[in-house]
Every structure is written in C-alpha cells, then in structure tokens.
Design a protein around this motif. Structure first.
Motif: not given
Length: 141
Positions: A22, A26, A115-116, A118
């Motif tokens: 993350c 991200v 809430h992706c 990844q």
C-alpha cells in the motif's frame, strides 16, 4: 462497490507485505507508516495480529467533518480522498471511530485505506479480501 476486509487474520504472520505494498503502490512511499493498512500484534507473537483498516463506514464520520470535502463518501462505504482539497486540519483522523486514519505529520495529510485492493494480492496468507459492500447487506460502522 467493494470494500477491503481483513477476514482471516488468524493466518497473519505479521510480515507487513500488505502495508508495504500500500505504501509503495498507493502512497508512493517506502515507509509502512504511510499505508492505509496497519498490522499490529494483538498482544504478543503467540496471540496473532490484527489489521487496523478503514471499516468502510456508511455514512463515514471522517467525511462528514472534513471542511473542504477532501474526503467524500463512497457509495457502499468508505471515502474518496482528493489531496488537493485537503487543508491539513486533521479533523478526519480525530473523527475516525476505529483510529484507522494516520495523519502524516510531515506531509500533513491523512493516510487511509481507499479500498482499492492493491494490498490483497501481496498478502502471502490470503488474510485480506475485497467484498461487495452491497452483498454484505449492512452498513459498516
């Protein structure tokens, strides 16, 4: 929409692969502090680990206190984050009922799970999963 759940934390070994994924993918950082998911011991190495992650509240308290609407409610739970709108007040972190928002003191922005998904594929023990919020049949809080 889908939300992240730490559904099988009894499998977690505390490797931090999800947090590092993350942070790197991200948040473009090498520090797991700048990750939307944090793994912590739940009392000692023999008692397992827990994930501190956004529950996907609907309505989201963090979004409701954000003055410039940098955090906005996602359909199905959780929030969208627009960094350019953020005024660096930290109200969102204080409003989170589970303490899942880390307020970065250097960049002065919130770091939270978007809430992706990844992180899911980086967990070697399949502790994490993306679930359809509408199939859950309830609002997360």
């Amino acid at each position: 929409m889908k939300i992240l759940q730490a559904a099988r934390m009894e499998r977690c070994t505390g490797c931090y692969s999800c947090s590092l994924a993350c942070a790197r993918i991200v948040y473009k950082s090498l520090s797991w502090k700048r990750a939307g998911i944090h793994i912590r011991s739940s009392g000692g190495i023999s008692t397992g680990f827990e994930a501190k992650v956004c529950l996907g509240c609907n309505p989201a308290p963090c979004a409701s206190v954000c003055p410039p609407e940098a955090l906005r409610q996602r359909p199905g739970g959780g929030v969208f984050f627009k960094e350019k709108r953020c005024i660096h007040c930290g109200e969102c972190a204080q409003a989170c009922p589970v303490g899942a928002i880390y307020f970065d003191p250097i960049r002065k922005t919130p770091v939270l799970c978007l809430h992706c998904g990844q992180c899911v594929s980086y967990c070697p023990h399949e502790c994490l999963e993306m679930v359809d919020a509408s199939k859950e049949g309830k609002d997360a809080q």
